[in-house]
Design a protein around this motif. Structure first.
Motif, PDB file in Angstrom:
ATOM      1  N   LEU A 162      38.189  37.778  -6.241  1.00  0.00           N
ATOM      2  CA  LEU A 162      37.482  38.494  -5.172  1.00  0.00           C
ATOM      3  C   LEU A 162      36.348  39.338  -5.738  1.00  0.00           C
ATOM      4  CD1 LEU A 162      40.423  39.697  -2.878  1.00  0.00           C
ATOM      5  CD2 LEU A 162      38.841  37.821  -2.469  1.00  0.00           C
ATOM      6  N   VAL A 163      36.607  39.996  -6.858  1.00  0.00           N
ATOM      7  CA  VAL A 163      35.552  40.784  -7.504  1.00  0.00           C
ATOM      8  C   VAL A 163      34.424  39.855  -7.958  1.00  0.00           C
ATOM      9  CG1 VAL A 163      34.972  42.237  -9.485  1.00  0.00           C
ATOM     10  CG2 VAL A 163      37.106  42.639  -8.225  1.00  0.00           C
ATOM     11  N   GLY A 164      34.785  38.745  -8.576  1.00  0.00           N
ATOM     12  CA  GLY A 164      33.773  37.798  -9.048  1.00  0.00           C
ATOM     13  C   GLY A 164      32.927  37.225  -7.923  1.00  0.00           C
ATOM     14  N   ALA A 165      33.514  37.157  -6.721  1.00  0.00           N
ATOM     15  CA  ALA A 165      32.771  36.662  -5.558  1.00  0.00           C
ATOM     16  C   ALA A 165      31.885  37.739  -4.942  1.00  0.00           C
ATOM     17  CB  ALA A 165      33.749  36.129  -4.514  1.00  0.00           C
ATOM     18  N   GLY A 166      31.948  38.958  -5.505  1.00  0.00           N
ATOM     19  CA  GLY A 166      31.072  40.026  -5.036  1.00  0.00           C
ATOM     20  C   GLY A 166      31.654  40.910  -3.963  1.00  0.00           C
ATOM     21  N   LEU A 167      32.981  40.821  -3.725  1.00  0.00           N
ATOM     22  CA  LEU A 167      33.562  41.588  -2.629  1.00  0.00           C
ATOM     23  C   LEU A 167      33.596  43.079  -2.908  1.00  0.00           C
ATOM     24  CD1 LEU A 167      34.900  41.354   0.147  1.00  0.00           C
ATOM     25  CD2 LEU A 167      37.114  41.217  -1.019  1.00  0.00           C
ATOM     26  N   GLY A 168      33.832  43.475  -4.165  1.00  0.00           N
ATOM     27  CA  GLY A 168      33.930  44.896  -4.447  1.00  0.00           C
ATOM     28  C   GLY A 168      34.420  45.149  -5.855  1.00  0.00           C
TER      29      GLY A 168
END
Length: 228
Positions: A162-168
């Motif tokens: 999720l972080v790698g996808a730019g979510l937060g």
């Protein structure tokens, strides 16, 4: 050498006298850090005490583990400090927390970051039953803000994705973050005195600690005798 062999024989004899030939040890372990902290100990323990049946109970979150400990379902449980007052505990490892940021985040290339600097970035946190969830939110509250929580999960790999996808931003102990290689994320030192990951092994203060439980605690202390 013969001296080492004699020492091992003496230890084996003492172990047998202490009741370590057979029995069971019930361990409650969380999903965060257990593979790194306890897998090496488990292998050594089984080799040295093959007659002890080590039963592993994995729970998602410290709240569930602490409930299992109070009910007597486990003999020892791994939990973050500070531990509840009705538990005795032994420190296993202290680790600073790092902020795991998307590689393109404006703060991802900084050598360090504060919680306040991240207040406008959505948070990716563990679920409500995790001590690390409470620790991060309490530190935010002390810093004067309530973060926007974009997602909660019990799965470290999913949180990293999720972080790698730019979510937060997500927060992990340094030793865990360094094991999660991902080209799309950056681990940045978190400069925050209110935040620390301190893993311990806890047991009920009024409980009898079996010889197997004491042996496990001693072996863990030997494995992590120089915590950072």
């Amino acid at each position: 050498t013969k001296l080492l062999a004699d020492r091992d024989d003496l230890l084996t004899e003492l172990d047998e006298v202490r009741g370590l030939q057979r029995g069971a040890l019930r361990l409650g372990l969380p999903p965060v850090g257990s593979n790194t902290l306890f897998a090496p100990v488990f292998a050594r323990f089984r080799q040295r005490y093959p007659g002890i049946d080590v039963q592993l109970l994995e729970e998602h979150g410290s709240d569930a583990l602490e409930a299992r400990l109070r009910s007597g379902d486990v003999d020892l449980a791994a939990t973050l400090l500070p531990a509840p007052s009705d538990f005795a505990w032994q420190l296993v490892r202290r680790e600073p927390l790092v902020a795991l940021l998307p590689a393109l985040h404006p703060l991802a290339r900084r050598p360090s970051v504060t919680l306040t600097a991240l207040r406008d970035t959505p948070f990716v946190l563990f679920g409500d039953g995790f001590s690390l969830h409470r620790i991060v939110l309490d530190a935010c509250r002390a810093a004067g803000f309530a973060p926007h929580v974009a997602a909660r999960s019990t799965q470290i790999s999913f949180m990293v994705q999720l972080v790698g996808a730019g979510l937060g931003v997500a927060f992990f102990p340094r030793m865990i973050a360094l094991q999660r290689g991902n080209a799309n994320v950056r681990a940045v030192k978190l400069v925050e005195p209110r935040l620390e990951w301190a893993m311990s092994l806890a047991w009920r203060r009024d409980a009898y600690l079996s010889a197997a439980a004491r042996a496990w605690l001693a072996m863990v202390a030997q494995e992590w005798e120089t915590p950072s």
